[in-house]
Design an enzyme around this catalytic site. Structure first.
Site, PDB file in Angstrom:
ATOM      1  N   GLY A  96      -5.602 -10.425   9.037  1.00  0.00           N
ATOM      2  CA  GLY A  96      -4.545 -10.923   8.142  1.00  0.00           C
ATOM      3  C   GLY A  96      -3.916 -12.208   8.666  1.00  0.00           C
TER       4      GLY A  96
ATOM      5  N   ASN B 267       5.325  -6.435  10.677  1.00  0.00           N
ATOM      6  CA  ASN B 267       5.042  -7.516   9.734  1.00  0.00           C
ATOM      7  C   ASN B 267       5.932  -8.732   9.971  1.00  0.00           C
ATOM      8  OD1 ASN B 267       3.035  -6.056   8.296  1.00  0.00           O
ATOM      9  ND2 ASN B 267       4.640  -4.928   7.251  1.00  0.00           N
TER      10      ASN B 267
ATOM     11  N   ARG C 126       4.269 -13.049   7.057  1.00  0.00           N
ATOM     12  CA  ARG C 126       5.661 -12.630   7.169  1.00  0.00           C
ATOM     13  C   ARG C 126       6.225 -12.792   8.584  1.00  0.00           C
ATOM     14  NH1 ARG C 126       4.400  -6.957   4.292  1.00  0.00           N
ATOM     15  NH2 ARG C 126       2.327  -7.541   5.038  1.00  0.00           N
TER      16      ARG C 126
HETATM   17  C1  UD1 Z   1      -1.054  -1.854   4.404  1.00  0.00           C
HETATM   18  C2  UD1 Z   1      -1.480  -0.874   3.306  1.00  0.00           C
HETATM   19  C3  UD1 Z   1      -0.265  -0.064   2.852  1.00  0.00           C
HETATM   20  C4  UD1 Z   1       0.340   0.633   4.054  1.00  0.00           C
HETATM   21  C5  UD1 Z   1       0.649  -0.371   5.196  1.00  0.00           C
HETATM   22  C6  UD1 Z   1       1.046   0.346   6.455  1.00  0.00           C
HETATM   23  C7  UD1 Z   1      -3.344  -1.889   2.061  1.00  0.00           C
HETATM   24  C8  UD1 Z   1      -3.753  -2.596   0.829  1.00  0.00           C
HETATM   25  N1  UD1 Z   1      -2.038  -1.597   2.199  1.00  0.00           N
HETATM   26  O1  UD1 Z   1      -0.100  -2.756   3.850  1.00  0.00           O
HETATM   27  O2  UD1 Z   1      -0.646   0.893   1.887  1.00  0.00           O
HETATM   28  O3  UD1 Z   1       1.523   1.285   3.676  1.00  0.00           O
HETATM   29  O4  UD1 Z   1      -0.534  -1.126   5.511  1.00  0.00           O
HETATM   30  O5  UD1 Z   1       1.527  -0.556   7.401  1.00  0.00           O
HETATM   31  O6  UD1 Z   1      -4.186  -1.595   2.893  1.00  0.00           O
HETATM   32  N2  UD1 Z   1      -5.934  -7.292   7.262  1.00  0.00           N
HETATM   33  C9  UD1 Z   1      -7.226  -7.739   7.381  1.00  0.00           C
HETATM   34  N3  UD1 Z   1      -7.755  -8.493   6.375  1.00  0.00           N
HETATM   35  C10 UD1 Z   1      -7.041  -8.812   5.259  1.00  0.00           C
HETATM   36  C11 UD1 Z   1      -5.730  -8.341   5.144  1.00  0.00           C
HETATM   37  C12 UD1 Z   1      -5.193  -7.580   6.153  1.00  0.00           C
HETATM   38  O7  UD1 Z   1      -7.900  -7.466   8.362  1.00  0.00           O
HETATM   39  O8  UD1 Z   1      -7.600  -9.518   4.393  1.00  0.00           O
HETATM   40  C13 UD1 Z   1      -5.362  -6.518   8.386  1.00  0.00           C
HETATM   41  C14 UD1 Z   1      -4.075  -7.123   8.906  1.00  0.00           C
HETATM   42  O9  UD1 Z   1      -4.341  -8.033   9.963  1.00  0.00           O
HETATM   43  C15 UD1 Z   1      -3.309  -5.911   9.401  1.00  0.00           C
HETATM   44  C16 UD1 Z   1      -3.809  -4.791   8.499  1.00  0.00           C
HETATM   45  O10 UD1 Z   1      -5.022  -5.242   7.911  1.00  0.00           O
HETATM   46  O11 UD1 Z   1      -3.612  -5.579  10.734  1.00  0.00           O
HETATM   47  C17 UD1 Z   1      -2.803  -4.427   7.419  1.00  0.00           C
HETATM   48  O12 UD1 Z   1      -2.544  -5.592   6.632  1.00  0.00           O
HETATM   49  P1  UD1 Z   1      -1.104  -5.948   6.100  1.00  0.00           P
HETATM   50  O13 UD1 Z   1      -1.168  -7.189   5.307  1.00  0.00           O
HETATM   51  O14 UD1 Z   1      -0.136  -5.874   7.199  1.00  0.00           O
HETATM   52  O15 UD1 Z   1      -0.906  -4.727   5.077  1.00  0.00           O
HETATM   53  P2  UD1 Z   1       0.442  -4.079   4.632  1.00  0.00           P
HETATM   54  O16 UD1 Z   1       1.086  -4.938   3.595  1.00  0.00           O
HETATM   55  O17 UD1 Z   1       1.232  -3.711   5.811  1.00  0.00           O
HETATM   56 CA    CA Z   2       1.166  -4.198   8.094  1.00  0.00          CA
END
Ligand code: UD1
Ligand code: CA
Length: 429
Positions: free
Chosen positions: A11, A221, A15
C-alpha cells in the site's frame, strides 16, 4: 510449519503523510513490518512479502536482517487493492495465512485463534465499541456472510460493531481460484481481498470468524495510530519485564526497546529510556536517564545520566549529568558532571566532578586508559591518547597531556596571582 504466509505491504500508506514507507516506521526499536516478520517466522518456513511503493527500500531493510524471505511486486497499476496484492503468488503449503504489514502487535499467540479455526476461509474479527475505519463483518449463525468496507457501508451497516481485523487463513485452492475472479466494481475501484468471503458463501464454502483481541490487531494507518500502537507495545514489553521481576516506577513514563534485555532485579525509575540492544543486569537506572546500546552489570546510573553505545559498566556508580560513550568502567565511581568517551577505567578509581576525556582532536578519536585506584580530582581534562597507571593521583584542575606512572602525582597549575584592593580600583567612580 505446514503453512505458507503472505504479508501485505504494497500500500501507499497515504494516511501516514510520510516520505518513509509506512511499514518501515519504527515501533519500540524495530520497523513495523519486522514485528510481523518475527511472528511469521515462528509459524512458517515459506514467507512472501508483497511490495510495490518504495519496494527497493523495504526489501533492502528486510534482507539486511532476515534470510529466506520471498518478495513479490504487486501490479498496482492494473490490480490495485488487497485482492490485487495476492495475484500470481506461488505458495509451498496447502494452507495460507495472509497477514498485514501494518499490524505490528501481532504475535504467534495472537494468531492462535486463527490457526485453530477449521474452514475454507477463516478470518480474524474484532468486536469494537468504535468500529470506525474498519471493514464491517456480517455474521449469521457462526458463519461470515460478507465484509463491507467502510466507504461502501449503508447507515445500518455502519452500526455493525464486528469488524475485519485484516488477517486470514485460506486454502491454496481458494487463493488460486478466487483471486483472479475478483472485480473492482466498488467505491474505491480496487480489488478487495475481502470479496472472497461473499464468493465463498455463494459457492457453499465454509467461512468462519476467528475472534481475536484488539490489543494484538491494531492497524496502523496514521501517525496517531503509530503512537497508539507503540503505547500498546510498550505496555506489553514492560508488563513482561515486570512479571520477570523488574521494578518500574511510574511505568507509563518509561520506554524500553523491544531488543533490550533486563536480567536479575533491576530498578527503572520514572522517565528512563532504554534503547537498542542494551543489557541491564541488577542495574538501578535512576530518573530521567538514557541508556543506549550499553550494558550495565550491578551498576547504577543517574539521575539524568546518559550511557551511550558500546559502554559497559560493571560494579560501577555513575551519577547525575554523567555521559559515558564507548568505555568500559569496572568498579568505578563517577558521581557528577563528567564525560568519559573512548576510555577504559579500572577497579577502585574515582572520577571527580567535571572531569572530561578530551577524546577527539577534530580528526580522530583517541583512548584514555586509567588503571586501578586512580584518583582523578575535579575539573581535569584528560587529553587523549593518555594512560594513567595504577595508584596515581591527578590533582584538581589538571590538564593532563602526558602519561602518568604508577603511584605518581600529576599536577598542572597556572600560577595564582592576588592583587590587593583591585575591586575598588576597577569599579571606582
Ligand atoms: C483493510 C481491510 C478492512 C479491514 C482492515 C483492517 C480490505 C479491502 N480492507 O482495510 O476490511 O478492516 O484492513 O486493518 O482488505 N495493501 C497492499 N496492496 C494494495 C493495498 C493494500 O499490499 O494495493 C496492503 C497494505 O500495505 C496494508 C494492507 O494491505 O499492509 C491493508 O491495506 P490498507 O489500505 O491499510 O487497508 P485498510 O483500509 O486498513
Ligand atoms: Ca490498514
Amino acid at each position: 510449519m505446514a503453512q505458507s504466509i503472505i504479508i501485505l505491504a504494497a500500500g501507499f500508506g497515504t494516511r501516514m503523510k510520510s516520505k518513509k514507507p509506512k511499514v518501515l516506521h519504527d515501533i519500540s526499536g524495530k520497523p513495523m513490518i519486522f514485528h510481523v516478520l518475527d511472528a511469521a517466522q515462528k509459524l512458517s518456513d515459506d514467507i512472501t512479502v508483497v511490495l510495490y511503493f518504495e519496494h527497493e527500500m523495504i526489501r533492502e531493510a528486510i534482507e539486511h536482517c532476515y534470510e529466506g524471505i520471498r518478495f513479490k511486486i504487486q501490479d498496482v497499476e492494473n490490480y490495485p487493492g488487497t485482492g490485487g496484492a495476492l495475484r500470481d503468488i506461488e505458495t509451498v503449503h496447502e494452507e495460507v495465512m495472509i497477514l498485514n504489514g501494518d499490524m505490528p502487535l501481532v504475535s504467534e499467540e495472537a494468531l492462535a485463534p486463527l490457526m485453530e479455526v477449521k474452514a475454507d476461509i477463516a478470518m480474524t474479527v474484532l468486536k469494537l465499541d468504535d468500529p470506525g475505519g474498519y471493514g464491517r463483518v456480517a455474521i449469521k449463525e457462526g458463519s461470515v456472510e460478507k465484509i463491507i468496507e467502510q466507504k461502501d457501508c449503508s447507515k445500518e451497516q455502519l452500526a455493525i460493531d464486528t469488524v475485519n481485523a485484516g488477517m486470514y487463513k485460506v486454502s491454496k485452492t481458494i487463493l488460486q481460484e478466487y483471486i483472479p475472479r475478483l472485480s473492482n466494481d466498488n467505491a474505491g475501484h480496487e480489488y478487495y481481498l475481502t470479496d472472497i468471503v461473499e464468493m465463498g458463501v455463494r459457492e457453499g464454502k465454509s467461512v468462519k470468524p476467528a475472534y481475536v483481541q484488539e490489543r494484538y490487531f491494531k492497524g496502523v494507518n496514521s501517525k496517531y495510530d503509530l503512537a497508539k500502537a507503540e503505547e500498546m507495545m510498550q505496555d506489553e514489553i514492560k508488563k513482561r519485564w515486570m512479571q520477570e521481576g523488574i521494578i518500574m516506577k511510574l511505568p507509563a513514563t518509561i520506554y524500553v526497546d523491544c531488543r533490550a534485555q533486563l536480567r536479575g532485579e533491576c530498578v527503572l525509575e520514572s522517565g528512563t529510556t532504554i534503547l537498542g540492544h542494551s543489557i541491564l543486569e541488577n542495574a538501578h537506572v535512576k530518573a530521567n536517564s538514557v541508556i543506549e546500546d550499553a550494558e550495565l552489570f550491578n551498576s547504577c546510573a543517574g539521575p539524568m545520566a546518559r550511557i551511550r553505545p558500546k559502554s559497559i559498566l560493571k560494579n560501577s556508580h555513575v551519577g547525575n549529568f554523567v555521559e559515558v560513550k564507548n568505555s568500559t568502567l569496572t568498579g568505578v565511581k563517577a558521581g557528577h558532571l563528567s564525560y568519559m568517551g573512548d576510555s577504559t577505567i579500572d577497579e577502585g578509581s574515582n572520577i571527580g566532578a567535571g572531569v572530561i576525556t578530551c577524546n577527539y582532536d577534530g580528526k580522530s578519536k583517541h583512548q584514555t586508559l586509567i588503571g586501578k585506584n586512580v584518583f582523578v580530582g575535579s575539573d581535569c581534562q584528560l587529553v587523549a591518547p593518555v594512560t594513567i597507571e595504577d595508584d596515581a593521583i591527578i590533582a584538581a584542575g589538571t590538564t593532563l597531556t602526558k602519561d602518568v606512572k604508577k603511584g605518581e602525582l600529576a599536577i598542572s597549575r597556572a600560577p595564582l596571582k592576588r592583587v590587593a584592593d583591585f575591586f575598588y580600583k576597577f569599579f571606582k567612580n
